[in-house]
Design a protein around this motif. Structure first.
Motif, short mmCIF file in Angstrom:
data_model
loop_
_atom_site.label_atom_id
_atom_site.label_comp_id
_atom_site.label_asym_id
_atom_site.label_seq_id
_atom_site.Cartn_x
_atom_site.Cartn_y
_atom_site.Cartn_z
N VAL A 502 -39.37 14.91 7.18
CA VAL A 502 -39.24 16.36 7.06
C VAL A 502 -39.17 16.83 5.62
O VAL A 502 -39.33 18.02 5.35
CB VAL A 502 -37.99 16.86 7.82
CG1 VAL A 502 -38.15 16.64 9.30
CG2 VAL A 502 -36.72 16.19 7.29
N SER A 505 -35.70 18.55 0.95
CA SER A 505 -34.91 19.78 1.04
C SER A 505 -34.28 19.96 2.41
O SER A 505 -33.21 20.57 2.54
CB SER A 505 -35.80 20.98 0.72
OG SER A 505 -36.88 21.06 1.64
N LEU A 506 -34.89 19.43 3.46
CA LEU A 506 -34.38 19.59 4.81
C LEU A 506 -33.70 18.34 5.33
O LEU A 506 -32.91 18.40 6.28
CB LEU A 506 -35.54 20.00 5.74
CG LEU A 506 -35.22 20.38 7.18
CD1 LEU A 506 -34.25 21.55 7.23
CD2 LEU A 506 -36.49 20.69 7.95
N ARG A 509 -29.68 18.30 5.29
CA ARG A 509 -29.08 19.18 6.29
C ARG A 509 -29.30 18.65 7.69
O ARG A 509 -28.42 18.72 8.55
CB ARG A 509 -29.65 20.59 6.15
CG ARG A 509 -29.35 21.23 4.80
CD ARG A 509 -29.76 22.68 4.75
NE ARG A 509 -29.48 23.28 3.45
CZ ARG A 509 -28.29 23.74 3.07
NH1 ARG A 509 -27.27 23.65 3.91
NH2 ARG A 509 -28.11 24.27 1.87
N LEU A 510 -30.52 18.11 7.94
CA LEU A 510 -30.80 17.57 9.27
C LEU A 510 -30.00 16.31 9.55
O LEU A 510 -29.73 15.98 10.71
CB LEU A 510 -32.31 17.30 9.40
CG LEU A 510 -32.82 16.98 10.80
CD1 LEU A 510 -32.53 18.12 11.77
CD2 LEU A 510 -34.31 16.67 10.78
N CYS A 539 -30.93 24.53 9.69
CA CYS A 539 -31.95 23.88 10.53
C CYS A 539 -32.39 24.78 11.67
O CYS A 539 -33.42 24.50 12.32
CB CYS A 539 -31.43 22.56 11.07
SG CYS A 539 -31.08 21.31 9.81
N GLU A 543 -38.67 28.55 10.07
CA GLU A 543 -39.48 27.62 9.30
C GLU A 543 -38.99 26.20 9.45
O GLU A 543 -39.78 25.26 9.56
CB GLU A 543 -39.49 28.04 7.82
CG GLU A 543 -40.20 29.34 7.53
CD GLU A 543 -41.69 29.23 7.82
OE1 GLU A 543 -42.23 28.11 7.70
OE2 GLU A 543 -42.29 30.25 8.18
N ALA A 544 -37.64 26.02 9.47
CA ALA A 544 -37.08 24.67 9.62
C ALA A 544 -37.40 24.11 10.99
O ALA A 544 -37.79 22.93 11.13
CB ALA A 544 -35.58 24.71 9.37
N ARG A 545 -37.23 24.91 12.05
CA ARG A 545 -37.53 24.42 13.39
C ARG A 545 -39.02 24.10 13.54
O ARG A 545 -39.40 23.13 14.20
CB ARG A 545 -37.11 25.45 14.43
CG ARG A 545 -35.60 25.58 14.59
CD ARG A 545 -35.21 26.44 15.77
NE ARG A 545 -35.60 27.82 15.61
CZ ARG A 545 -36.63 28.40 16.24
NH1 ARG A 545 -37.35 27.68 17.08
NH2 ARG A 545 -36.94 29.66 16.03
N ARG A 547 -41.01 23.07 11.13
CA ARG A 547 -41.26 21.82 10.41
C ARG A 547 -40.75 20.62 11.20
O ARG A 547 -41.42 19.60 11.31
CB ARG A 547 -40.58 21.89 9.04
CG ARG A 547 -40.64 20.61 8.22
CD ARG A 547 -42.06 20.23 7.92
NE ARG A 547 -42.12 19.01 7.12
CZ ARG A 547 -43.23 18.31 6.92
NH1 ARG A 547 -44.38 18.71 7.45
NH2 ARG A 547 -43.21 17.22 6.18
#
Length: 623
Positions: A502, A505-506, A509-510, A539, A543-545, A547
């Motif tokens: 992912v 940057s993500l 957090r994930l 998350c 946009e996060a979901r 990705r």
């Protein structure tokens, strides 16, 4: 530009008059080339510019003479000749007249460009403001012996911007005894302020048949035998320019050959013979790559350049396209005796295959300019054309595909020849009923696309790529319907791979979230670990979901979507990471980090906590 007496006498004779036993060429010390000796001297001699001739005749007859005329057109189509003829019509002792006498001193001086009142200026070498200022000073002087003082500026687009501006006022309101004639090959480079002050006439390219007729007349007057096919080759090579055709004929005459035949012309011009070019088209139509390359090698051994060979093939393919659509009267290159042979090759090809072949060869020829491996590019292009698969109309392919999907018998495939006959018949019926050449609601043929080779053999010769994509989409949907339900344990196993995919940057957090369930249909629910809502909540952004869902689809090879839920667990919150700005300030004060920053001329952008195994302290990774 000067000529001897014999040259003047020959120049005064019209170029378009049939042969009548012309005098032998002048001596070598006074020799004048064909393009100058047979320059048109009257309006009747100008070839292929009837619309301009008629307009200038009417202007003289009605006494509607403008102050400035602009002649536009490609090289060698008669712009300078027209300007001199028009000048003779205006200044002849019998003028203004449509028929200059051709015998007075004024007419003879204008014919050779030496009249004192017809000033011919080269715009390329006299393009400055100073030259235009000198012209403006001389404009006020009356002509020495003629009715008008005429300024003829050739290649006027070469004048500078300052020169054009200096000429504007004089051009708009010149003295009544002054006329301006301009000629250019690039009218788009002339300022609109100049164009608006001139009467513009566009010269068309000269048709090959008209060029052949003129060349035949010249050969008869020069006492040289020439085959009609040989002159057609010269006219084709000239590209609509009479001067280019006459210069090529000059080269033929200088060779000393007693008779101009196609072989002699091809040998002197370095072009491939028509039989070889038709053989090349036949090889491409029968998908014979070896024969095409063999013909290319034979042409190269005879001194034919690859660019010239491709140019010849393109010319013949253009005529093949015209024959393919049923417009036989529009052929330009093929000789009548060779038309049946080309028609036989066209019958093996569809119109769309010929279009694709023309595009491939034209692009290859454009890429060959200025490269050292031109033969390789030409070979690649010829092999690509020879390996083109049959192309079909998209509408017919879709009908066959629908029939196959419905389980019915598909309609028979219509051949290219029968389709052309059917189209010609429909055009013919429509023309009888409505009086026009095509049906009232005639629809252009649907664009054909290349056949895909990944389909079963029954469809491989008919279905284009867009239909293949449709079929693949249907197969993909059927495969998705056959997939087992989404398993939470499978997602948990690939979770570490997801964190790597992912992005940085993500990923952090994930890592504070986890898969907690599966909803129908194929919706994965992820939630924050207890006490880490503040870290994992981003998350849940769209946009996060998106990705996360894309990465999971890539890992699991199945479509799914992602929904995020915050943790509802009670209890003490573990120590949350410090805010980014405060933590960066603390790290920036560390002596070791300050030394690293100074050594590498860097700065601290962010930090990542590094997780250790049980029993080990965690540490922080600084970037």
């Amino acid at each position: 530009m000067s000529q001897g007496p014999a040259s003047k006498k020959r120049a005064d004779s019209p170029a378009a008059v049939p042969a009548g036993g012309g005098a032998p060429p002048p001596a070598s010390d006074n020799y004048t080339v064909v393009a100058r000796r047979y320059r048109p001297q009257r309006f009747e001699d100008v070839v292929g510019q009837d619309h301009v001739v008629q307009a200038l005749r009417n202007a003289i007859r009605l006494n509607r003479l403008a102050q400035a005329y602009l002649f536009c057109g490609t090289r060698g189509v008669g712009k300078t000749s027209m300007a001199r003829i028009f000048a003779k019509c205006l200044n002849c002792v019998k003028g203004p007249t449509e028929e200059p006498c051709q015998v007075c001193d004024i007419c003879q001086a204008i014919s050779v460009g030496q009249d004192v009142d017809v000033i011919e200026i080269d715009g390329a070498s006299n393009n400055g403001v100073e030259q235009v200022r000198e012209l403006r000073q001389n404009v006020s002087l009356r002509p020495s012996r003629s009715r008008f003082k005429i300024y003829y500026i050739d290649e006027v687009h070469m004048l500078s911007t300052g020169a054009f501006n200096a000429l504007l006022k004089t051009l708009e309101e010149p003295p009544p005894h002054v006329k301006f004639f301009f000629a250019t090959t690039e009218a788009n480079k002339i300022p609109i302020t100049v164009l608006s002050r001139c009467q513009r006439y566009d010269f068309a390219g000269i048709a090959p048949d008209a060029i052949v007729e003129t060349l035949k007349s010249i050969c008869d007057r020069e006492g040289v035998e020439a085959d009609l096919d040989a002159l057609q080759i010269v006219a084709r090579r000239a590209g609509g320019s009479m001067r280019d055709a006459q210069s090529l004929l000059e080269r033929m005459l200088s060779s000393g050959s007693p008779r101009l035949t196609p072989d002699v012309v091809h040998g002197l011009l370095g072009t491939a013979s028509d039989d070889r070019l038709i053989g090349m088209v036949e090889a491409l139509a029968t998908h014979d790559s070896a024969a095409a390359l063999t013909l290319l090698d034979q042409a190269a051994s005879e001194g034919v350049q690859p660019t010239e060979l491709l140019a010849g093939v393109i010319d013949f393919l253009r005529d093949a396209l015209v024959l393919s659509i049923g417009a036989e009267s529009l052929t330009l290159t093929i000789a009548p005796r060779q038309k049946p042979r080309l028609q036989a090759a066209v019958d093996r090809w569809s119109t769309d295959a010929i279009l694709a072949s023309l595009q491939i060869l034209a692009e290859a020829r454009a890429r060959m300019r200025g490269v050292s491996h031109g033969r390789l590019l030409s070979e690649l292009a010829l092999v690509r054309v020879a390996r083109l698969e049959n192309l079909d109309e998209l509408g017919e392919v879709v009908q066959r595909l629908k029939a196959l999907e419905a389980g019915t018998t598909p309609p028979p495939k219509v051949s290219a020849t029968s389709a052309k006959k059917k189209l010609s018949q429909s055009d013919s019926i429509a023309s009888q009923q409505s009086g026009i050449g095509k049906p009232p609601h005639f629809a252009a043929p649907v664009e054909a696309v290349r056949v895909a080779s990944v389909l079963p053999p029954v469809l491989r010769a008919t279905e284009p790529e867009i239909v293949v994509e449709h079929r693949l989409a249907i197969e993909q949907e059927r495969r998705v319907e056959a997939l087992p339900p989404l398993d939470l344990e499978v997602v948990q196993k690939i979770w570490p791979d997801l964190l790597k995919k992912v992005g940085a940057s993500l990923s952090w957090r994930l890592s504070q979230a986890q898969p907690i369930g599966v909803d129908e249909p194929d919706v994965l629910v992820i939630g924050a670990k207890p006490g880490y809502n503040s870290v994992a909540d981003p998350c849940g952004a769209d946009e996060a979901r998106k990705r996360i869902g894309e990465c999971l689809q890539w890992l699991l090879q199945r479509p799914l979507s992602v929904r995020y839920e915050a943790s509802q667990a009670d209890g003490a919150q573990p120590e949350a990471p410090e805010s980014g700005s405060r933590r960066l300030d603390q790290l920036g004060a560390d002596p070791l980090i300050q030394k690293v920053v100074e050594l590498f001329e860097a700065r601290v952008s962010h930090f990542e906590p590094e997780t250790r195994r049980d029993g080990e302290d965690g540490s922080t990774s600084v970037h």
